[in-house]
Scaffold this motif. Structure first.
Motif, mmCIF file in Angstrom:
data_model
loop_
_atom_site.group_PDB
_atom_site.id
_atom_site.type_symbol
_atom_site.label_atom_id
_atom_site.label_comp_id
_atom_site.label_asym_id
_atom_site.label_seq_id
_atom_site.Cartn_x
_atom_site.Cartn_y
_atom_site.Cartn_z
ATOM 1 N N ARG A 104 0.841 -1.185 0.000
ATOM 2 C CA ARG A 104 0.000 0.000 0.000
ATOM 3 C C ARG A 104 0.882 1.243 0.000
ATOM 4 O O ARG A 104 1.936 1.269 0.620
ATOM 5 N N TYR A 105 0.430 2.266 -0.698
ATOM 6 C CA TYR A 105 1.181 3.527 -0.752
ATOM 7 C C TYR A 105 0.320 4.673 -0.241
ATOM 8 O O TYR A 105 -0.912 4.650 -0.333
ATOM 9 N N ASP A 106 1.013 5.682 0.285
ATOM 10 C CA ASP A 106 0.359 6.956 0.581
ATOM 11 C C ASP A 106 0.580 7.927 -0.573
ATOM 12 O O ASP A 106 -0.330 8.677 -0.938
ATOM 13 N N LYS A 107 1.790 7.903 -1.115
ATOM 14 C CA LYS A 107 2.099 8.664 -2.324
ATOM 15 C C LYS A 107 2.858 7.738 -3.270
ATOM 16 O O LYS A 107 3.645 6.889 -2.826
ATOM 17 N N LEU A 108 2.613 7.934 -4.567
ATOM 18 C CA LEU A 108 3.229 7.075 -5.583
ATOM 19 C C LEU A 108 3.858 7.957 -6.655
ATOM 20 O O LEU A 108 3.239 8.937 -7.100
ATOM 21 N N LEU A 109 5.084 7.623 -7.043
ATOM 22 C CA LEU A 109 5.763 8.333 -8.123
ATOM 23 C C LEU A 109 5.992 7.388 -9.295
ATOM 24 O O LEU A 109 6.595 6.318 -9.125
ATOM 25 N N LEU A 110 5.521 7.785 -10.470
ATOM 26 C CA LEU A 110 5.781 7.031 -11.690
ATOM 27 C C LEU A 110 6.977 7.656 -12.401
ATOM 28 O O LEU A 110 6.911 8.783 -12.891
ATOM 29 N N ALA A 111 8.072 6.912 -12.424
ATOM 30 C CA ALA A 111 9.284 7.344 -13.116
ATOM 31 C C ALA A 111 9.684 6.225 -14.071
ATOM 32 O O ALA A 111 10.819 5.746 -14.072
ATOM 33 N N THR A 112 8.708 5.815 -14.876
ATOM 34 C CA THR A 112 8.853 4.617 -15.708
ATOM 35 C C THR A 112 9.640 4.860 -16.988
ATOM 36 O O THR A 112 9.939 3.920 -17.721
ATOM 37 N N GLY A 113 9.955 6.123 -17.298
ATOM 38 C CA GLY A 113 10.842 6.419 -18.409
ATOM 39 C C GLY A 113 10.234 6.170 -19.772
ATOM 40 O O GLY A 113 9.027 6.290 -19.986
ATOM 41 N N ALA A 114 11.090 5.817 -20.699
ATOM 42 C CA ALA A 114 10.683 5.584 -22.089
ATOM 43 C C ALA A 114 11.381 4.337 -22.599
ATOM 44 O O ALA A 114 12.306 3.819 -21.967
ATOM 45 N N GLU A 115 10.925 3.864 -23.740
ATOM 46 C CA GLU A 115 11.534 2.683 -24.348
ATOM 47 C C GLU A 115 11.773 2.964 -25.828
ATOM 48 O O GLU A 115 11.049 3.764 -26.438
ATOM 49 N N PRO A 116 12.795 2.347 -26.416
ATOM 50 C CA PRO A 116 13.094 2.636 -27.824
ATOM 51 C C PRO A 116 11.972 2.206 -28.749
ATOM 52 O O PRO A 116 11.367 1.147 -28.553
ATOM 53 N N ARG A 117 11.688 3.038 -29.721
ATOM 54 C CA ARG A 117 10.698 2.667 -30.733
ATOM 55 C C ARG A 117 11.293 1.573 -31.626
ATOM 56 O O ARG A 117 12.490 1.574 -31.922
ATOM 57 N N ARG A 118 10.456 0.677 -32.064
ATOM 58 C CA ARG A 118 10.906 -0.468 -32.848
ATOM 59 C C ARG A 118 10.678 -0.223 -34.338
ATOM 60 O O ARG A 118 9.693 0.405 -34.733
ATOM 61 N N LEU A 119 11.579 -0.712 -35.135
ATOM 62 C CA LEU A 119 11.398 -0.674 -36.580
ATOM 63 C C LEU A 119 10.294 -1.645 -36.975
ATOM 64 O O LEU A 119 10.287 -2.798 -36.543
ATOM 65 N N ASP A 120 9.389 -1.184 -37.785
ATOM 66 C CA ASP A 120 8.292 -2.029 -38.246
ATOM 67 C C ASP A 120 8.582 -2.489 -39.672
ATOM 68 O O ASP A 120 7.919 -2.103 -40.630
ATOM 69 N N VAL A 121 9.632 -3.301 -39.811
ATOM 70 C CA VAL A 121 10.044 -3.815 -41.122
ATOM 71 C C VAL A 121 10.445 -5.276 -40.961
ATOM 72 O O VAL A 121 10.801 -5.718 -39.859
ATOM 73 N N PRO A 122 10.424 -6.046 -42.047
ATOM 74 C CA PRO A 122 10.907 -7.426 -41.966
ATOM 75 C C PRO A 122 12.387 -7.469 -41.577
ATOM 76 O O PRO A 122 13.169 -6.611 -41.979
ATOM 77 N N GLY A 123 12.757 -8.453 -40.786
ATOM 78 C CA GLY A 123 14.158 -8.669 -40.447
ATOM 79 C C GLY A 123 14.598 -8.151 -39.100
ATOM 80 O O GLY A 123 15.768 -8.296 -38.732
ATOM 81 N N THR A 124 13.677 -7.559 -38.335
ATOM 82 C CA THR A 124 14.084 -6.986 -37.051
ATOM 83 C C THR A 124 14.407 -8.054 -36.001
ATOM 84 O O THR A 124 14.943 -7.729 -34.943
ATOM 85 N N ASP A 125 14.096 -9.323 -36.299
ATOM 86 C CA ASP A 125 14.397 -10.397 -35.353
ATOM 87 C C ASP A 125 15.791 -10.978 -35.551
ATOM 88 O O ASP A 125 16.189 -11.900 -34.836
ATOM 89 N N LEU A 126 16.554 -10.439 -36.482
ATOM 90 C CA LEU A 126 17.907 -10.932 -36.712
ATOM 91 C C LEU A 126 18.825 -10.557 -35.553
ATOM 92 O O LEU A 126 18.618 -9.548 -34.869
ATOM 93 N N MET A 127 19.886 -11.346 -35.367
ATOM 94 C CA MET A 127 20.771 -11.148 -34.219
ATOM 95 C C MET A 127 21.506 -9.811 -34.260
ATOM 96 O O MET A 127 21.849 -9.263 -33.216
#
Length: 421
Positions: A104-127
């Protein structure tokens, strides 16, 4: 009234979250402080990941906000590698970890940041496809760049923003071949506009970086799980060994959205809507750092700022607000970069279309100058390139909104301090 029986929970173990925890203790809060981080590393700063650490000039230990023992010494309950699954605003609880821990919290801080945008093209699963946001990413990429440099390998970077250019500079320092694919006409177009974006293009070309402007990746071609080339929408194919996706970052708002907190629209950069005290639409929940979209009275708009200084200052501001202190968060946005022999600091906010002209003070050809983005005689932003000790007067010009004589602004012999009351 804040007392020892209260519990403050911070979600997010980046710079904003760690500095908020530090500030709570520095301001005398004796209650329970819980910091939940979904990474297994202690909270760290991100600038070295694309600068000194990536270049091999900084040790791993130098990236951390505090030494590991600091958290226990200051009675901060640090939970590493733990993901928060839900926020129950009615019960004022958060749920995290594989065992479903509830607190339980009395006060809550969201400092969840950001995440890199992903390329929406074939082949992004390559090593050989990379992102750069976390310490683990930087460790992997540092090894990759060193390997490319030894073998004269080729890196393609999708995106000509700050991360893309800083990695390009690091890759060239290792000796790797680099091609940057950027849809705009210059790098950093959305941050600096075409006038100064061109300067960075010239800087990188001098160091052997190749640019493909006005194009986008359409496919990453591979064989046996390895990258062989990329294809772009102009019909070209570019052989390469590794690819970095550096097409921006998206605020991590899933928790806030699921909890029913108000979110900002894309026109303001997305993120969690907060007021000038960094308080969300729930009076007991705050947000700071990359994820917060706050009203800025200087620019008469909402801003979501992803840079280091915003996390450094926003976390403590939110902590003070959680303690009931009077807070108005209106820091002038600030960021910096180091690329090759160019060092730069930028203060303010002046996206393309918001200014009338760019005024140059100094010698842009020698890359020793200050650029000012000006509208109706007022300075919206300033960028000092290889000129130091001027951030304070530049920010004063921005804050005062004073009308300035642009000829005097361009004259290095006229002290900046004399241009505004």
């Amino acid at each position: 009234m804040v007392d020892a029986d209260q519990t403050f929970v911070i979600i997010g173990g980046g710079l904003a979250g760690a500095k908020a925890a530090e500030t709570l203790r520095a301001e005398g809060f004796t209650g329970r402080v819980i910091l939940v981080c979904d990474e297994r590393d202690h909270p760290y700063e991100r600038p070295p990941l694309s600068k000194g650490y990536l270049l091999g000039k900084e040790e791993r230990g130098g990236v951390f906000v505090h030494e590991p023992a600091w958290y226990a010494r200051n009675d901060i309950e640090l939970h590493l590698g733990q993901t928060v699954d839900a926020i129950d605003r009615t019960a004022k609880t958060v749920h995290y970890g594989e065992d479903g821990t509830q607190v339980r919290y009395d006060k809550l801080l969201l400092a969840t940041g950001a995440e890199p945008r992903r390329l929406d093209v074939p082949g992004t699963d390559l090593m050989g496809v990379h992102h750069l946001r976390r310490l683990a990413h930087a460790e992997r990429l540092r090894n990759v760049l060193a390997h490319l440099g030894r073998d004269n390998g080729h890196l393609v970077i999708a995106g000509g923003g700050w991360i893309g250019l800083e990695v390009a500079a690091a890759a060239r320092a290792y000796g790797a071949e680099v091609t940057v694919v950027e849809p705009a006409a210059t790098p950093l177009h959305h941050a600096l506009g075409p006038e100064l974006g061109q300067l960075f293009a010239e800087l990188h070309r001098e160091h052997g970086v190749r640019f493909r402007f006005g194009t986008r990746l359409t496919e990453i071609v591979g064989q046996d799980g390895m990258v062989l080339a990329v294809r772009t929408d102009d019909g070209e194919e570019h052989p390469c060994h590794e690819v970095l996706a550096a097409i921006g970052a998206a605020p991590r708002t899933a928790l806030a959205e699921a909890a029913g907190l108000e979110l900002a629209d894309r026109a303001h950069g997305g993120g969690i809507v907060v007021d000038e005290r960094l308080r969300t639409s729930d009076p007991d929940i705050y947000a700071a750092g990359d994820v917060a979209c706050f009203p800025h009275r200087l620019f008469d708009t909402r801003l979501r700022v992803e840079h280091w200084a915003n996390a450094l200052n926003g976390g403590p501001a939110a902590a003070r607000a959680m303690l009931g202190r009077e807070v108005v968060y209106d820091r002038v946005p600030y960021f910096f970069t180091d690329q090759y022999d160019l060092g730069m600091e930028y203060s303010g906010w002046a996206p393309p279309g918001s200014y009338d002209e760019v005024v140059i003070r100094g010698d842009a050809g020698k890359r020793e100058f200050i650029a000012f983005w000006v509208k109706e005689g007022r300075v919206l932003a300033g960028m000092n390139v290889n000129v130091w000790g001027v951030t304070e007067p530049i920010q004063h010009l921005i804050r005062t909104k004073a009308q300035v004589d642009t000829e005097a602004l361009a004259d290095p012999h006229v002290p900046l301090e004399s241009l505004a009351p």
